[in-house]
Design a protein around this motif. Sequence first.
Motif, mmCIF file in Angstrom:
data_model
loop_
_atom_site.group_PDB
_atom_site.id
_atom_site.type_symbol
_atom_site.label_atom_id
_atom_site.label_comp_id
_atom_site.label_asym_id
_atom_site.label_seq_id
_atom_site.Cartn_x
_atom_site.Cartn_y
_atom_site.Cartn_z
ATOM 1 N N ASN A 23 0.850 -1.181 0.000
ATOM 2 C CA ASN A 23 0.000 0.000 0.000
ATOM 3 C C ASN A 23 0.895 1.244 0.000
ATOM 4 N N ALA A 24 0.606 2.165 -0.949
ATOM 5 C CA ALA A 24 1.525 3.302 -1.117
ATOM 6 C C ALA A 24 1.509 4.247 0.068
ATOM 7 N N LYS A 25 2.699 4.720 0.412
ATOM 8 C CA LYS A 25 2.830 5.784 1.401
ATOM 9 C C LYS A 25 3.218 7.041 0.635
ATOM 10 N N ALA A 26 3.297 8.162 1.355
ATOM 11 C CA ALA A 26 3.709 9.401 0.697
ATOM 12 C C ALA A 26 5.041 9.183 -0.015
ATOM 13 N N GLY A 27 5.216 9.816 -1.157
ATOM 14 C CA GLY A 27 6.485 9.713 -1.883
ATOM 15 C C GLY A 27 6.553 8.489 -2.768
ATOM 16 N N MET A 28 5.439 7.753 -2.896
ATOM 17 C CA MET A 28 5.481 6.526 -3.696
ATOM 18 C C MET A 28 4.568 6.616 -4.919
ATOM 19 N N ASP A 29 4.221 7.837 -5.291
ATOM 20 C CA ASP A 29 3.275 8.009 -6.398
ATOM 21 C C ASP A 29 3.769 7.421 -7.722
ATOM 22 N N GLY A 30 5.041 7.667 -8.034
ATOM 23 C CA GLY A 30 5.540 7.223 -9.335
ATOM 24 C C GLY A 30 6.033 5.780 -9.354
ATOM 25 N N VAL A 31 5.831 5.075 -8.270
ATOM 26 C CA VAL A 31 6.391 3.719 -8.167
ATOM 27 C C VAL A 31 5.658 2.744 -9.088
ATOM 28 N N ASP A 32 6.423 1.824 -9.664
ATOM 29 C CA ASP A 32 5.834 0.772 -10.488
ATOM 30 C C ASP A 32 5.183 -0.238 -9.530
ATOM 31 N N LYS A 33 3.918 -0.012 -9.292
ATOM 32 C CA LYS A 33 3.223 -0.778 -8.256
ATOM 33 C C LYS A 33 3.203 -2.265 -8.564
ATOM 34 N N GLU A 34 3.016 -2.559 -9.837
ATOM 35 C CA GLU A 34 2.921 -3.961 -10.215
ATOM 36 C C GLU A 34 4.245 -4.677 -9.948
ATOM 37 N N LYS A 35 5.338 -3.954 -10.216
ATOM 38 C CA LYS A 35 6.647 -4.576 -9.985
ATOM 39 C C LYS A 35 6.818 -4.877 -8.490
ATOM 40 N N VAL A 36 6.442 -3.900 -7.673
ATOM 41 C CA VAL A 36 6.579 -4.108 -6.229
ATOM 42 C C VAL A 36 5.738 -5.309 -5.806
ATOM 43 N N GLN A 37 4.516 -5.343 -6.282
ATOM 44 C CA GLN A 37 3.631 -6.457 -5.916
ATOM 45 C C GLN A 37 4.226 -7.785 -6.348
ATOM 46 N N ARG A 38 4.812 -7.782 -7.545
ATOM 47 C CA ARG A 38 5.374 -9.035 -8.056
ATOM 48 C C ARG A 38 6.550 -9.494 -7.194
ATOM 49 N N VAL A 39 7.427 -8.551 -6.873
ATOM 50 C CA VAL A 39 8.593 -8.917 -6.058
ATOM 51 C C VAL A 39 8.143 -9.420 -4.686
ATOM 52 N N VAL A 40 7.224 -8.679 -4.092
ATOM 53 C CA VAL A 40 6.741 -9.084 -2.763
ATOM 54 C C VAL A 40 6.106 -10.476 -2.859
ATOM 55 N N TYR A 41 5.319 -10.659 -3.882
ATOM 56 C CA TYR A 41 4.630 -11.931 -4.079
ATOM 57 C C TYR A 41 5.641 -13.060 -4.245
ATOM 58 N N GLU A 42 6.615 -12.826 -5.125
ATOM 59 C CA GLU A 42 7.535 -13.918 -5.431
ATOM 60 C C GLU A 42 8.451 -14.235 -4.260
ATOM 61 N N MET A 43 8.761 -13.237 -3.484
ATOM 62 C CA MET A 43 9.639 -13.506 -2.349
ATOM 63 C C MET A 43 8.886 -14.110 -1.166
ATOM 64 N N SER A 44 7.596 -13.958 -1.174
ATOM 65 C CA SER A 44 6.813 -14.504 -0.053
ATOM 66 C C SER A 44 6.204 -15.859 -0.393
ATOM 67 N N LYS A 45 6.047 -16.086 -1.700
ATOM 68 C CA LYS A 45 5.337 -17.273 -2.195
ATOM 69 C C LYS A 45 5.805 -18.565 -1.528
ATOM 70 N N GLY A 46 4.835 -19.378 -1.147
ATOM 71 C CA GLY A 46 5.203 -20.676 -0.584
ATOM 72 C C GLY A 46 5.474 -20.642 0.903
ATOM 73 N N SER A 47 5.567 -19.473 1.477
ATOM 74 C CA SER A 47 5.868 -19.407 2.907
ATOM 75 C C SER A 47 4.577 -19.500 3.728
ATOM 76 N N LYS A 48 4.749 -19.752 4.998
ATOM 77 C CA LYS A 48 3.583 -19.794 5.882
ATOM 78 C C LYS A 48 2.983 -18.400 6.012
#
Length: 693
Positions: A23-48
């Motif tokens: 979820n974006a905080k201040a200063g994150m307007d131009g961020v590639d949201k999908e990329k962040v979601q993908r990285v977070v997803y892939e690094m968390s995937k499979g974990s409890k």
Amino acid sequence: MEESESASDKPRPWQSYHTVYTNAKAGMDGVDKEKVQRVVYEMSKGSKYFENEERKEALIRQKIEHMRARAAKLSAADLSHYQKVADKRILELDSTRDLSRIWLHVDMDAFYAAVETLSNPSLKGKPMAVGSMSMISTANYEARKFGVRAAMPGFIARELCPDLIFVPTDFKKYTYYSDLTRKVFWDYDPNFMAASLDEAYLDITKVCEERSITGAEIAEELRSRVHEETGLTCSVGVAPNRLLAKVCSDINKPNGQFVLPNDRMAVMTFISSLPIRKIGGIGKVTENILKGVFGISTCEEMLQKGSFLCALFSHSSSDFFLSVGLGLGGTDTPEARFRKSISSERTFSTTEDAALLYQKLADIAEMLSADMQKEGLSGRTLTLKLKTASFEVRTRAVTLQKYISSSDDILKHASNLLKAELPISLRLIGLRVSHFNEDKGGVLGNPTQKTLTTFFKSGDASRRTGDDQRSLGSDLSDLHFISEKETAISLDNNETCHHEFGDPFERKHLSDIDDKNCISSINACEMEKIDELSSNKTAAMVNTADVKERTTKSPKRDLSRVSEDDSSVQREPEDSNLDRLNKEPSTSGNEEFFSLNQMEMLFWVDDYKCSLCGAELPSSFVEERQEHSDFHLAERLQEEESGTGLSSLIPRLRIVPKDCSGSQNRRKKHKSSPKQGMHLPIDSFFTKKSSGQ
Ligand code: TTP
Ligand code: MG
């Protein structure tokens, strides 16, 4: 063409994976949201951890379906009835609108990171985060451009921003700077409400009137004074109530301000397109449900869908939603009956003329005495506050044998205090009386304790909480005043004050619905379950209060009793959630839940440190704390599965690598997740850490 089509057809499971740190905080307007979601997803995937998140998501989806079905069953007659109910309620709520106060919300910019940069200027301009590989407390604005933000595990942050510099937290330093900011806030509103170390609500109505100055001018001045005193920048919102002021302070972050005039039309226009998630008290779950069931995305749509809201939610929840739609929020100031002190002060053109200063003092004593007599108060401690020509603030106090309230008595003792300071050039004099006579003043011996007990016992938690909160507000400001040199006390008490903010709806809403507690929020949507939930919650709170009581024995803690009791309320989300995890029937039928006893091990030492890993997370970060407890929950599941079992229940400090260059951790990552290839399952990270201890 074909290629791009097939690319866009590819499943993107990360799009539906949301955590607090996507979820974006201040200063994150131009961020590639999908990329962040993908990285977070892939690094968390499979974990409890991931499984737990998915389970929560599944429950929300289930809830949405359930509510949709209920909404679909509403007949035309039902809807017409509830439309009338909603219209009436909207009118009633609108008639309570108070546009007479000017509230200011101040929030420091990238607070911990900014403090660290102040002490190490070489960090300036470089992406950096305060925290560790397991948890980031905050990130500076350079790092936010990469999607790095507070509450994100550090190893995910590093993946998003490989050059990220990690700095360990130093809470003492932040406390020191927080205290400096509070001294400034005090000058504008001695009863200011600290919401956390870096944020506060100030009622600036009086100061605007006295100085014939606008809210915008006060905001400018306050920001530059904070900068002068600390070298740090802050952002400010000014609005007719606290709820809106908080939204406004985020609009021009960093180092900016936004003023919403005290005008109904201006408020309605502002609120019309405001996304609901911007409102304090509306988190991920509430947002998902409102969007998923009713298609509500903006505050204005709350009013348009009023009939559904009134039909499907409890009174307090629907009231909260409708008041959000109207842009209503808390405007009240601490109630006199819970006061621990009363004060009056005056700012004037700088003078060192002693006769003039005595005259000012006499005027203030007169005003103060009149106020005290109006409220039937008399007190034993008199404090003189002076602000010198160079803005230095001095306080001098005397505690008397007898209670005083007359202007003569006040002036006599105040004059003695002032005399000792002469000659002096002043721009402000203030007087405060505290230590009230309980028999006369109607002030409870220990108002907080009593009202909290009432809270625990009460079925009408929302209303009582409002009272509690007010009592806390004034107690805390009083302690803050007294303790200008006693940082620890002032911090403790101001730190807890955030309960005060928000109207009763907001509080009730927070306890029932907000996504800080996924399970309770889901249940909360079912009107019939609300009472049951409140009592579960109450049990959990009392329980945790006991735990806390047993673990905090130092004499100093007694002084901050207010905050201890209060913090039990703050921990409510985690505990009630966990308590409920235990009691809720599992949706899949074979899920494991921890017992309350086990999860009692997670509490917040000194109200900010996690008892299990030492991560520092101030109490106002409700959602982040929820994420954090989920983090441990997943860790436990992982350990139980891998056979380490209950050993993990022993509180310990997680060893955070001193060298945050990440090489060591990267090695661990690969070693621990051979099957995942590029991915680092969160649990492997945990497991590695645990086994490394
Ligand atoms: P915030 O005001 O939310 O964040 P910030 O001041 O770092 O950035 P900005 O206001 O400019 O968006 O939080 C204040 C401090 O509280 C923050 O510097 C660090 C701490 N904090 C945590 O420890 N954990 C958290 O999850 C969050 C959100 C903040
Ligand atoms: Mg901040």
